[in-house]
Design a protein around this motif. Structure first.
Motif, short mmCIF file in Angstrom:
data_model
loop_
_atom_site.label_atom_id
_atom_site.label_comp_id
_atom_site.label_asym_id
_atom_site.label_seq_id
_atom_site.Cartn_x
_atom_site.Cartn_y
_atom_site.Cartn_z
N SER A 131 -73.68 -33.48 9.45
CA SER A 131 -73.53 -34.24 10.69
C SER A 131 -73.52 -35.75 10.42
O SER A 131 -73.94 -36.23 9.36
CB SER A 131 -74.66 -33.89 11.65
N GLY A 132 -73.03 -36.48 11.42
CA GLY A 132 -72.97 -37.93 11.34
C GLY A 132 -74.33 -38.56 11.50
O GLY A 132 -75.28 -37.90 11.89
N PRO A 133 -74.45 -39.85 11.19
CA PRO A 133 -73.34 -40.75 10.86
C PRO A 133 -72.90 -40.74 9.39
O PRO A 133 -71.89 -41.33 9.06
CB PRO A 133 -73.92 -42.13 11.21
N ASN A 134 -73.66 -40.06 8.52
CA ASN A 134 -73.32 -40.11 7.09
C ASN A 134 -72.42 -38.98 6.63
O ASN A 134 -71.80 -39.07 5.58
CB ASN A 134 -74.60 -40.12 6.26
N TYR A 135 -72.36 -37.89 7.39
CA TYR A 135 -71.50 -36.75 7.09
C TYR A 135 -71.59 -36.31 5.62
O TYR A 135 -70.59 -36.28 4.91
CB TYR A 135 -70.04 -37.08 7.46
N ALA A 192 -64.36 -41.78 11.39
CA ALA A 192 -65.64 -42.05 10.73
C ALA A 192 -65.99 -40.93 9.76
O ALA A 192 -66.42 -41.18 8.62
CB ALA A 192 -66.74 -42.22 11.77
N LYS A 193 -65.79 -39.70 10.17
CA LYS A 193 -66.08 -38.55 9.32
C LYS A 193 -65.16 -38.52 8.11
O LYS A 193 -65.60 -38.26 6.97
CB LYS A 193 -65.93 -37.27 10.14
N LYS A 248 -66.18 -41.24 5.56
CA LYS A 248 -67.40 -40.89 4.82
C LYS A 248 -67.13 -39.77 3.81
O LYS A 248 -67.68 -39.78 2.71
CB LYS A 248 -68.50 -40.48 5.79
N THR A 293 -62.19 -41.63 17.14
CA THR A 293 -63.23 -42.50 16.57
C THR A 293 -64.15 -41.69 15.66
O THR A 293 -64.45 -42.10 14.53
CB THR A 293 -64.04 -43.19 17.67
N THR A 294 -64.58 -40.53 16.13
CA THR A 294 -65.44 -39.66 15.33
C THR A 294 -64.70 -39.11 14.12
O THR A 294 -65.23 -39.06 13.00
CB THR A 294 -65.96 -38.50 16.19
N SER A 301 -60.82 -37.25 20.05
CA SER A 301 -62.04 -37.75 19.38
C SER A 301 -61.70 -38.54 18.12
O SER A 301 -62.31 -38.34 17.06
CB SER A 301 -62.94 -36.57 19.03
#
Length: 400
Positions: free
Chosen positions: A103-107, A160-161, A164, A156-157, A154
């Motif tokens: 899971s985020g934010p670091n995935y 980010a994923k 990472k 933005t998510t 989605s």
């Protein structure tokens, strides 16, 4: 041109997930030697004949990748050695991550999965081969747990994923030399085989840009590494034509790379005509000018079409310093319907390789590990026997 789902599911032998083999003896990149910094034409020539380790590290059950999930055996050094001894110099290793990403934010990517990916890479890398790894099944809507979806709301998510994940992958392999090539994604599109749509194509371009920027900033040899990016569904027309593909900029590239050189490659796949190469029936079993039965030959997609497609890629990208990689090509076994089929499969493979070489592109044959009806297999992954020597020989002759 047919769905990738129909290709990846050819030859599924079981639906039982087996845990990936543990990584107990990873090879130190330093011990494997260091490749010279090769320019565009040199890297294509050095890659030689390529082969896909398909239906293994991208195979999944309920969104969890595992190398035996689709019935293939555990990957071994002996298999890779056999592939090399057959004449292949490059191995593409499709990889899915899916629910191995936390899971985020670091995935965070599951460390055991990354270890296994590295171990399989080392099977080929330690033998002096070029190795391509990608993010393969995370962008298919019909795969459980998929998330790299270009028409999702989605974004933005997703971005980010994606950033990472590639940061972790690139750091893991930062000390590997230029023989390791990273590929941003596989066949990303909106799931419809018609004209590309917006803003979906713009999102694909954004993924490619995030990929390039992230890998370049990840340290080690990533600043000068060759990076491979696709356009819409790795389709030649939709990548080279005026449909929205945008080459990523490379602002974080190492200053050691000569200013007049690129370090970005363009990925396309070639399965035309699909009724010969991939459609699962016994109707179209012959290809090319050597065919003997007009009723068994497609009305399109012959040598002239192949030539025009690879010439288009040459004119659009190769002439500007961007090598092209035909990261998948091949045709399924229909010899149970036409005993001469394997001859035409060999003709097709030889023509793709020879035409690609003519226009400055590298080629990587799609092997899904399945032998027999509708299979792409060239090897038996249990006995390591060559099962389609005629096709293997045709591939090698196409390079001469």
């Amino acid at each position: 041109m047919g769905s990738k789902a129909s290709r990846i599911r050819v030859g599924l032998l079981s639906a039982v997930l087996t845990a990936a083999a543990s990584a107990s003896c990873l090879v130190s990149p330093a011990s494997a030697g260091t490749a010279d910094q090769l320019n565009a034409s040199q890297i294509v020539a050095d890659m030689g004949a390529g082969w896909n380790l398909g239906n293994q590290l991208e195979s999944t059950i309920d969104g969890t990748p595992g190398e035996t999930a689709w019935g293939q055996p555990v990957i071994t050094q002996a298999l890779i050695d056999k592939v090399k001894s057959a004449g292949f110099k490059t191995i593409r290793i499709p990889v899915s991550y899916l629910r191995h990403i936390g899971s985020g934010p670091n995935y965070p990517i599951n460390s055991s999965w990354l270890n296994r990916i590295q171990q399989v890479v080392d099977y080929a890398y330690s033998r002096g081969m070029h190795v391509l790894i990608n993010m393969h099944g995370d962008g298919y809507k019909n795969v459980a747990g998929s998330w790299l979806i270009c028409d999702s709301s989605s974004q933005t998510t997703i971005r980010a994923k994606y950033q990472k994940a590639w940061e972790q992958i690139a750091r893991r392999f930062q000390n590997y030399d230029q023989r390791l090539i990273l590929e941003s994604m596989n066949e990303n599109f909106d799931g419809q085989f018609g004209r590309p749509t917006q803003p979906c194509y713009s999102n694909i371009n954004s993924y490619n840009q995030i990929f390039v920027d992230t890998v370049r900033r990840a340290g080690g040899n990533n600043g000068s590494r060759w990076l491979l990016v696709p356009g819409w569904n790795t389709n030649i027309d939709y990548t080279a034509g005026n449909y929205g593909f945008r080459l990523p900029t490379d602002q974080f590239r190492s200053p050691s790379v000569p200013s007049n050189e690129k370090r970005i490659m363009i990925s396309v796949h070639y399965y035309a005509p699909w009724d010969f190469a991939g459609e699962e029936n016994g109707k179209i079993t012959q290809w090319g000018r050597g065919s003997t039965n007009p009723s068994r030959k497609s009305t399109w997609g012959q040598e002239d079409y192949l030539d025009s497609q690879l010439k288009l890629m040459r004119d659009t990208f190769v002439t500007k310093g961007y090598p092209v990689v035909v990261g998948e090509y091949g045709s399924i076994d229909k010899s149970s319907f036409d005993s001469s089929n394997n001859r035409y499969r060999a003709d097709f493979a030889r023509a793709v390789v020879a035409t690609s070489k003519k226009y400055g592109a590298a080629t990587v044959y799609w092997d899904n590990g399945h032998n027999g009806q509708y299979g792409f297999g060239l090897f038996d992954r249990r006995s390591y026997a060559v099962t389609q020597q005629g096709i293997v020989s045709a591939i090698m002759s196409g390079l001469r």
